[in-house]
Scaffold this active site. Structure first.
Site, mmCIF file in Angstrom:
data_model
loop_
_atom_site.group_PDB
_atom_site.id
_atom_site.type_symbol
_atom_site.label_atom_id
_atom_site.label_comp_id
_atom_site.label_asym_id
_atom_site.label_seq_id
_atom_site.Cartn_x
_atom_site.Cartn_y
_atom_site.Cartn_z
ATOM 1 N N CYS A 102 0.338 -1.754 -0.255
ATOM 2 C CA CYS A 102 -0.201 -0.047 -0.015
ATOM 3 C C CYS A 102 0.687 1.408 0.003
ATOM 4 C CB CYS A 102 -0.646 0.082 1.271
ATOM 5 S SG CYS A 102 -1.602 -1.564 1.273
ATOM 6 N N HIS A 163 -2.935 5.884 4.269
ATOM 7 C CA HIS A 163 -2.065 5.437 4.877
ATOM 8 C C HIS A 163 -1.120 6.134 4.475
ATOM 9 C CE1 HIS A 163 -0.361 1.607 4.868
ATOM 10 N NE2 HIS A 163 0.048 1.781 5.832
#
Length: 626
Positions: A102, A163
C-alpha cells in the site's frame, strides 16, 4: 443511505435494503444544470463560460486481485459496473503497480515516481507505515498530481484511505496530511483498515514484538510481586529503593507494551474530515456508506467547475465488511460479497457522474493499489493466471492490476491496450489534460493519452523496474523492434511452505535476506508468450537471451544513476557487474528515509485525537458540506 438536508432528497440505499436500488437523486440546482447540458449540448454550455477542461474521478481499491474482476476473466464474481466502465472505455491489460504494498504503491501513484525517490521504500522488515502516530509519511517537499491540478484551478478532494502519514513533529502539524499534498478536501481514513479495527481479530501490527514486550512486562511484574512477598514474610532483605526502582521499571514496561498495542483500535482506526478527527475509533458498519455519500456529494457540489476526486476505497482490505445487503450473496464467501459491494459502490459513483451530465467531460479511472493477498484463501484476492501476490515485487500477481479509463466522446469504447503501463502514468496524464505546462522534476511515468486514444501503439515504457521495498527484484523490457516483453528476475521470494505459491507461514513474503533467492544468471521470461512466468528462457530456446541480459543490465546502470547517491540498495541484485555498491544513503535530495524505525514507531505526542489525549473518542454525526 441517510438523508442529507442540503444536497440530496431521500432515495433507498443498497446498504440497508438490498440489491435492487437506484442512485441518489441530485440536488435540484444541479439537476437543472444537467438538463441544460442535455438541451444545449456541451459546446453551447461551454460558450456560456463553463470551463472545458475535464474532471477526473480516480477510483482505487485496496488489495483487489486482477482475477477478481469480470472483464479480466472472472466468471463467478459479479462486477457489472466495473465491466461497464471497460465496455464504455479503454481497458489496460498490462497495468503495473510501482510497488506490491500500500504505502509505496500509493506514494508512486500520487507522485509519478518510484517510492524510493520519496523515502517510502523500506529496506527493513516493516514495508508500510504501521502507526498513525509515527512521524514517517509522504514528505512535504514532494509534489503530487493533486498539488499540480490545484495550481491549475481545480477543486481537489480525497475520500477514503490515505496511509501516507499525518504528523511530523507535533500533534496537529499535519505535515503529511492530504490537505498539505494538494487536496482541498479530505474525508476518510488517514491510516488504513487492519485487523485491530475490529475487536476479536488477530493482531497484525508487530505481533511478535508485542508478544515479547508483553512477556517482559509479565516477568517484571512477577519479579516485583515475588520480592514484595519475600520481604513481607521476612525471608529476604530487600531495600525500599530497589522495590521502587523495580516498580518504576515494571510500570514503564507495561506502558511501552500496553499503551501502543492494546489501544491500537483507538490510535489507528480513525476517521478525519480535513484535519479534524470526527470518529475514533471508526465504526465499520457505516463506513462504506459514509464514504460513498461523501464521494457523491463532492462530485455534486463541484459539478460547475473542474474537479479532481480521488476515491480511495477501503474495500477489499481486511478486515472485510459485513454489509447486510451483500452478506451471503456471492459464490465466494465474505470476500466475494465485498468485491460485489465494491462494484456496486463504483456503479453509484458512475451514475452520479452520468446523472449530472458530466460523463462527456469526466475521465473516470479504476484500479487497485497492487495484487491480491493470496496467503489467506478465505479473505484474500485472486490474481488470475499470474504468479504471486501482494508483497511480491517481481512476480506479476503482486503488481499487475486492473486499469480502466472511461471518457465518452474522447476515448474509444471497448478498446484494449496490451502495452506496459504504470500507475505512475496517471501523474503526467492528468498534468497534460489539465493543461499544466509548468516545469516539473523528472518523472518515472508517461502520458497515457496517445495509447488511450489510439494515436500510438507502443508504450513509452521500454523498461520498468520492479521493487520490493528498496530492493530491485525484477526488470521488464519491451524491445522496440518486437512485441515481446521480457522479464528479468534477479531475486524471487522463497515460498513457505515450499511449492505453495505464497508465504502462508508469514503474513506475506519478505523482500530480502533468507526469505529470498538470488539468481545468477537471472530468470528470464517472455510475458507475451508466457504470462504465467512458468517457462524460463535460456540460450538454448531464446536467441536474444544474452542481449536481454545485457540491455537490462545497462538499463539498471542508467536507472541507478538517477537514484539517491547513484546506488541501488545493497543486496538488490545477484553478484555481478551491476550490483556492487554501498547501501543507499537516503532518498533523493536528502529526504530522510521515512521507513526507518525512528519514523515508524508510535509517538504519543503525534497521536491524532478527538478529545483530550489520551482520552480520545468520538462518533461521526457530521454531514458532508453542502
Amino acid at each position: 443511505m441517510g438523508r442529507n438536508h442540503t444536497a440530496q432528497v431521500h432515495k433507498t440505499s443498497n446498504f440497508s435494503s438490498g440489491r435492487d436500488t437506484t442512485a441518489f437523486l441530485v440536488p435540484t440546482r444541479l439537476a437543472s444544470l444537467a438538463l441544460l447540458v442535455l438541451m444545449l449540448g456541451v459546446d453551447e454550455v461551454t460558450g456560456l463560460g463553463l470551463d472545458s477542461r475535464p474532471n477526473f474521478v480516480l477510483i482505487m481499491v485496496d488489495d483487489l486481485g486482477i482475477g477478481d474482476v469480470g472483464c479480466y476473466g472472472n466468471h463467478t464474481i459479479r462486477t457489472p459496473n466495473i465491466d461497464r466502465l471497460a465496455l464504455e472505455g479503454v481497458k489496460l491489460s498490462q497495468h503495473i503497480a510501482a510497488a506490491p504494498l500500500c504505502t509505496p504503491s500509493r506514494a508512486a501513484f500520487l507522485t509519478g515516481r518510484y517510492a524510493l525517490r520519496s523515502g517510502l521504500a523500506s529496506s527493513g522488515r516493516v514495508p508500510v507505515l504501521l502507526f498513525l502516530a509515527g512521524s514517517g509519511g509522504l514528505p512535504p517537499t514532494e509534489t503530487t498530481f493533486a498539488k499540480r491540478l490545484q495550481k491549475q484551478g481545480y477543486t481537489t478532494g480525497l475520500v477514503g484511505k490515505w496511509h501516507l502519514g499525518v504528523n511530523c513533529v507535533s500533534r496537529g502539524d499535519h505535515c503529511h496530511h492530504p490537505n498539505q499534498h494538494g487536496f482541498h478536501y479530505f474525508y476518510g481514513l488517514p491510516f488504513t483498515l487492519f485487523n485491530n479495527c475490529v475487536p476479536g481479530q488477530p493482531v497484525d501490527v508487530l505481533a511478535d514484538v508485542e508478544q515479547v514486550l508483553r512477556s517482559l512486562s509479565q516477568l517484571l511484574g512477577l519479579a516485583l510481586l515475588t520480592l514484595v512477598c519475600l520481604r513481607a514474610l521476612g525471608l529476604l532483605s530487600v531495600s525500599v529503593g530497589l522495590l521502587v526502582a523495580l516498580t518504576c521499571l515494571t510500570a514503564g514496561g507495561v506502558a511501552v507494551w500496553y499503551v501502543p498495542f492494546c489501544f491500537l483500535q483507538t490510535w489507528n482506526c480513525i476517521v478525519m474530515r480535513n484535519q479534524e478527527v470526527v470518529e475514533q475509533p471508526l465504526v465499520m458498519e457505516t463506513l462504506a456508506e459514509r464514504m460513498l455519500n461523501e464521494a457523491q456529494h463532492f462530485i455534486s457540489r463541484n459539478a460547475h467547475q473542474p474537479f479532481l476526486l480521488f476515491f480511495s476505497l477501503a474495500h477489499v482490505h481486511t478486515p472485510l465488511f459485513n454489509s447486510p445487503a451483500f452478506a451471503g450473496k456471492s459464490r465466494h464467501g465474505v470476500y466475494g460479497d465485498n468485491v460485489e459491494e465494491m462494484d456496486w459502490i463504483i456503479g453509484q459513483v458512475t451514475e452520479t457522474v452520468d446523472s449530472l451530465g458530466l460523463a462527456n467531460n469526466t475521465m473516470m479511472y479504476f484500479t487497485s493499489d497492487h495484487g491480491g493477498h493470496i496467503e489467506d484463501p478465505q479473505r484474500g484476492g485472486w490474481n488470475g493466471i499470474y504468479k504471486g501476490g501482494k508483497a511480491m515485487g517481481g512476480w506479476e500477481g503482486g503488481i499487475r492490476v486492473p486499469g480502466i479509463f472511461r471518457w465518452p466522446g474522447r476515448l474509444p469504447a471497448g478498446r484494449v491496450v496490451d502495452q506496459p503501463t504504470s500507475l505512475m502514468d496517471l501523474y503526467p496524464t492528468l498534468r497534460h489534460l489539465a493543461q499544466d505546462t509548468e516545469a516539473d522534476r523528472p518523472l518515472d511515468g508517461h502520458d497515457l493519452m496517445p495509447l488511450l486514444e489510439g494515436r500510438s501503439r507502443r508504450s513509452e515504457h521500454q523498461f520498468m523496474f520492479h521493487y520490493c521495498g528498496s530492493y530491485l527484484h525484477a526488470v521488464r523490457w519491451q524491445p522496440p523492434d518486437c512485441d515481446s516483453v521480457f522479464k528479468v528476475h534477479y531475486v524471487t521470494p522463497v515460498f513457505s511452505p515450499a511449492g505453495t505459491g505464497g508465504c502462508s507461514d508469514q503474513e506475506f513474503c519478505s523482500c530480502y535476506g533468507d526469505h529470498v533467492t538470488s539468481h545468477d544468471p537471472p530468470l528470464v521470461y517472455d510475458l507475451l508468450h508466457d504470462p504465467t512466468e512458468s517457462r524460463p528462457l535460456s540460450p538454448a530456446n531464446e536467441r536474444r537471451f544474452a542481449e536481454v541480459l545485457r540491455r537490462v543490465d545497462e538499463a539498471v546502470e542508467v536507472h541507478r544513476g538517477t537514484l539517491p547517491g547513484g546506488h541501488l540498495t545493497e543486496g538488490t541484485l545477484n553478484e555481478g557487474p551491476v550490483t556492487r555498491g554501498p547501501r543507499t544513503k537516503g532518498p533523493e535530495h536528502g529526504v530522510p528515509n521515512q521507513m526507518s524505525w525512528d519514523h515508524i514507531l508510535w509517538k504519543p505526542w503525534l497521536q491524532p485525537c478527538c478529545g483530550t489525549f489520551p482520552f480520545c473518542g468520538c462518533q461521526d454525526n457530521s454531514r458532508p458540506p453542502g
